[in-house]
Scaffold this active site. Structure first.
Site, PDB file in Angstrom:
ATOM      1  N   SER A  14       0.830  -1.213   0.000  1.00 38.46           N
ATOM      2  CA  SER A  14       0.000   0.000   0.000  1.00 38.46           C
ATOM      3  C   SER A  14       0.862   1.260   0.000  1.00 38.46           C
ATOM      4  CB  SER A  14      -0.907   0.025   1.238  1.00 38.46           C
ATOM      5  OG  SER A  14      -1.555   1.278   1.299  1.00 38.46           O
ATOM      6  N   SER A  16      -0.615   4.170   0.636  1.00 36.75           N
ATOM      7  CA  SER A  16      -1.384   5.164   1.393  1.00 36.75           C
ATOM      8  C   SER A  16      -0.573   5.837   2.501  1.00 36.75           C
ATOM      9  CB  SER A  16      -2.653   4.538   1.965  1.00 36.75           C
ATOM     10  OG  SER A  16      -3.505   4.196   0.908  1.00 36.75           O
ATOM     11  N   LYS A  65     -14.010  -3.496   1.955  1.00 42.06           N
ATOM     12  CA  LYS A  65     -14.819  -2.285   1.757  1.00 42.06           C
ATOM     13  C   LYS A  65     -16.316  -2.516   2.012  1.00 42.06           C
ATOM     14  CE  LYS A  65     -11.794  -0.028  -1.595  1.00 42.06           C
ATOM     15  NZ  LYS A  65     -11.707   0.600  -2.919  1.00 42.06           N
ATOM     16  N   GLY A 128     -16.782  -3.468  -7.048  1.00 42.91           N
ATOM     17  CA  GLY A 128     -16.764  -2.382  -6.071  1.00 42.91           C
ATOM     18  C   GLY A 128     -16.256  -1.074  -6.645  1.00 42.91           C
ATOM     19  N   LYS A 154     -24.940  -7.784 -12.667  1.00 44.26           N
ATOM     20  CA  LYS A 154     -24.322  -6.801 -11.754  1.00 44.26           C
ATOM     21  C   LYS A 154     -24.386  -5.399 -12.339  1.00 44.26           C
ATOM     22  CE  LYS A 154     -20.625  -9.576  -9.845  1.00 44.26           C
ATOM     23  NZ  LYS A 154     -19.190  -9.458  -9.596  1.00 44.26           N
ATOM     24  N   TYR A 214      -2.741   0.324 -11.803  1.00 48.19           N
ATOM     25  CA  TYR A 214      -1.506   1.052 -12.093  1.00 48.19           C
ATOM     26  C   TYR A 214      -0.331   0.168 -11.699  1.00 48.19           C
ATOM     27  CZ  TYR A 214      -2.080   1.700  -7.138  1.00 48.19           C
ATOM     28  OH  TYR A 214      -2.288   1.444  -5.807  1.00 48.19           O
TER      29      TYR A 214
HETATM   30  P1  NDP Z   1     -14.016  -6.488  -7.859  1.00 45.82           P
HETATM   31  O1  NDP Z   1     -13.405  -7.822  -7.594  1.00 45.82           O
HETATM   32  O2  NDP Z   1     -15.104  -5.972  -6.990  1.00 45.82           O
HETATM   33  O3  NDP Z   1     -14.597  -6.486  -9.372  1.00 45.82           O
HETATM   34  C1  NDP Z   1     -13.842  -6.986 -10.432  1.00 45.82           C
HETATM   35  C2  NDP Z   1     -14.527  -6.636 -11.758  1.00 45.82           C
HETATM   36  O4  NDP Z   1     -13.673  -7.070 -12.819  1.00 45.82           O
HETATM   37  C3  NDP Z   1     -15.871  -7.350 -11.971  1.00 45.82           C
HETATM   38  O5  NDP Z   1     -16.721  -6.495 -12.700  1.00 45.82           O
HETATM   39  C4  NDP Z   1     -15.456  -8.561 -12.821  1.00 45.82           C
HETATM   40  O6  NDP Z   1     -16.495  -9.060 -13.625  1.00 45.82           O
HETATM   41  C5  NDP Z   1     -14.405  -7.928 -13.686  1.00 45.82           C
HETATM   42  N1  NDP Z   1     -13.442  -8.880 -14.271  1.00 45.82           N
HETATM   43  C6  NDP Z   1     -12.470  -9.582 -13.633  1.00 45.82           C
HETATM   44  N2  NDP Z   1     -11.757 -10.304 -14.518  1.00 45.82           N
HETATM   45  C7  NDP Z   1     -12.291 -10.047 -15.744  1.00 45.82           C
HETATM   46  C8  NDP Z   1     -11.997 -10.500 -17.070  1.00 45.82           C
HETATM   47  N3  NDP Z   1     -11.000 -11.363 -17.308  1.00 45.82           N
HETATM   48  N4  NDP Z   1     -12.738 -10.023 -18.103  1.00 45.82           N
HETATM   49  C9  NDP Z   1     -13.753  -9.146 -17.869  1.00 45.82           C
HETATM   50  N5  NDP Z   1     -14.078  -8.688 -16.633  1.00 45.82           N
HETATM   51  C10 NDP Z   1     -13.362  -9.140 -15.588  1.00 45.82           C
HETATM   52  O7  NDP Z   1     -12.792  -5.481  -7.899  1.00 45.82           O
HETATM   53  P2  NDP Z   1     -12.844  -3.898  -7.686  1.00 45.82           P
HETATM   54  O8  NDP Z   1     -14.018  -3.387  -8.436  1.00 45.82           O
HETATM   55  O9  NDP Z   1     -12.720  -3.581  -6.257  1.00 45.82           O
HETATM   56  O10 NDP Z   1     -11.497  -3.411  -8.372  1.00 45.82           O
HETATM   57  C11 NDP Z   1     -11.333  -3.429  -9.794  1.00 45.82           C
HETATM   58  C12 NDP Z   1      -9.952  -2.901 -10.138  1.00 45.82           C
HETATM   59  O11 NDP Z   1      -9.858  -1.515  -9.849  1.00 45.82           O
HETATM   60  C13 NDP Z   1      -8.861  -3.591  -9.306  1.00 45.82           C
HETATM   61  O12 NDP Z   1      -7.857  -4.014 -10.197  1.00 45.82           O
HETATM   62  C14 NDP Z   1      -8.334  -2.528  -8.380  1.00 45.82           C
HETATM   63  O13 NDP Z   1      -6.958  -2.639  -8.183  1.00 45.82           O
HETATM   64  C15 NDP Z   1      -8.661  -1.237  -9.149  1.00 45.82           C
HETATM   65  N6  NDP Z   1      -8.899  -0.097  -8.248  1.00 45.82           N
HETATM   66  C16 NDP Z   1      -8.097   1.001  -8.362  1.00 45.82           C
HETATM   67  C17 NDP Z   1      -8.290   2.099  -7.553  1.00 45.82           C
HETATM   68  C18 NDP Z   1      -7.402   3.278  -7.703  1.00 45.82           C
HETATM   69  O14 NDP Z   1      -7.407   4.138  -6.802  1.00 45.82           O
HETATM   70  N7  NDP Z   1      -6.646   3.388  -8.768  1.00 45.82           N
HETATM   71  C19 NDP Z   1      -9.359   2.133  -6.540  1.00 45.82           C
HETATM   72  C20 NDP Z   1     -10.179   0.922  -6.513  1.00 45.82           C
HETATM   73  C21 NDP Z   1      -9.925  -0.139  -7.329  1.00 45.82           C
HETATM   74  P3  NDP Z   1     -17.609 -10.078 -12.985  1.00 45.82           P
HETATM   75  O15 NDP Z   1     -18.529  -9.209 -12.179  1.00 45.82           O
HETATM   76  O16 NDP Z   1     -18.258 -10.688 -14.162  1.00 45.82           O
HETATM   77  O17 NDP Z   1     -16.831 -11.050 -12.147  1.00 45.82           O
END
Ligand code: NDP
Length: 272
Positions: A14, A16, A65, A128, A154, A214
């Site tokens: 992290s 942060s 979260k 999320g 979703k 990133y």
């Molecule tokens: P979640 O696990 O809650 O959601 C993951 C999402 O990715 C779902 O919609 C899932 O689809 C989709 N997914 C995963 N693998 C694939 C694939 N191979 N093809 C298509 N869709 C896929 O994760 P979060 O939403 O919490 O986080 C998502 C990303 O955002 C993470 O990588 C995280 O690091 C990044 N992030 C960055 C932040 C920043 O400050 N830069 C802040 C928060 C998050 P399905 O629902 O169908 O499973």
């Protein structure tokens, strides 16, 4: 000295603590900010212990979260809509929950002079992170905000929360083949080296492509976008710094400058 922390698992990498310490230096606030590794089944215990020790606030990251939301006495609208909390404030025996991820994304885009009003935006993912950015994106009055997700239900659930005409859900199979002004990758696919299954003709030369992930190197989505001819391609480091700034401002009532900290962080990431 006021104590803050970030709860997560894993948490070792992290950024942060670095970001908040820089904000504190910059704004002459005296705070202590630590990272706390929480065993997967002990999140409520970790939060209550921190409160007992006099903690003033905390950030929450993967995978806690949604659990954080359940611990709060009061939630911001952003946290309610996101169904997730990334910022906790402990005030007078009460726990307040907010979600600053979406503010962080929008601030990063606006800081880079990418306006959203009247624009056609495609949001990939409905997890999320995607849920957290929908409200702040809608507040910018885009012409269209399309959410596409592997699990269509979703995306449809998010759309049902808002009931506005410019927010629409699609599956990857039914996504209309039109170009977008902005494509935001809010999936975690980049972490495993996958690009979501989107057609190349939705990217025009002036399409901004943004990956929330990133790292040291450009993500596979960023490389894909560049290959399709996109000239503005960004990662999520600016979102990270700006969501932290929004948390810091909530706690300390003073908004920090993000650009210098973002530069410092980029340098640290790029160091061998
Ligand atoms: P979640 O696990 O809650 O959601 C993951 C999402 O990715 C779902 O919609 C899932 O689809 C989709 N997914 C995963 N693998 C694939 C694939 N191979 N093809 C298509 N869709 C896929 O994760 P979060 O939403 O919490 O986080 C998502 C990303 O955002 C993470 O990588 C995280 O690091 C990044 N992030 C960055 C932040 C920043 O400050 N830069 C802040 C928060 C998050 P399905 O629902 O169908 O499973």
């Amino acid at each position: 000295m006021d104590n803050y922390c970030v709860f997560g698992n894993p948490i070792e990498h992290s950024r942060s603590p670095f970001i908040h310490q820089q904000f504190a230096l910059q704004t002459q606030q005296i705070i202590n900010y630590q990272k706390t590794l929480v065993p997967l089944d002990q999140f409520p215990h970790a939060v209550h212990t921190f409160i007992k020790q006099g903690g003033k606030g905390a950030n929450v990251t993967v995978p806690f979260k949604e659990q954080a939301l359940l611990l709060c006495d009061q939630l911001s609208v952003a946290a309610q809509k996101a169904g997730a909390v990334n910022t906790l404030s402990f005030i007078d025996g009460k726990t307040f929950g907010d979600n600053t991820d979406g503010l962080g994304l929008v601030a990063d885009l606006l800081n880079n002079e990418i306006t959203l009003t009247n624009k056609k935006i495609l949001l990939l993912g409905a997890g999320g992170a995607a849920k957290g950015v929908v409200l702040p994106l809608l507040k910018q009055n885009p012409q269209q905000l399309i959410i596409v997700n592997r699990t269509l239900e979703k995306a449809e659930n998010i759309v049902a929360q808002y009931q506005v005409d410019n927010l629409i859900a699609f599956s990857y199979q039914t996504l209309p083949e039109q170009t977008f002004d902005l494509i935001i990758n809010a999936t975690s696919a980049s972490l495993s080296g996958f690009v979501p299954d989107i057609p190349s003709n939705i990217v025009a030369e002036n399409t901004v492509c943004y990956d929330m992930v990133y790292g040291k190197q450009a993500t596979c989505f960023m490389l894909w976008a560049t290959k399709q001819g996109a000239t503005v391609v960004m990662d999520g480091l600016g979102m990270l710094v700006n969501q932290a700034a929004a948390s810091f401002a909530l706690w300390r009532k003073v908004p920090p400058q993000t650009s210098i900290v973002l530069q410092q962080l980029r340098q640290i990431l790029n160091d061998p």
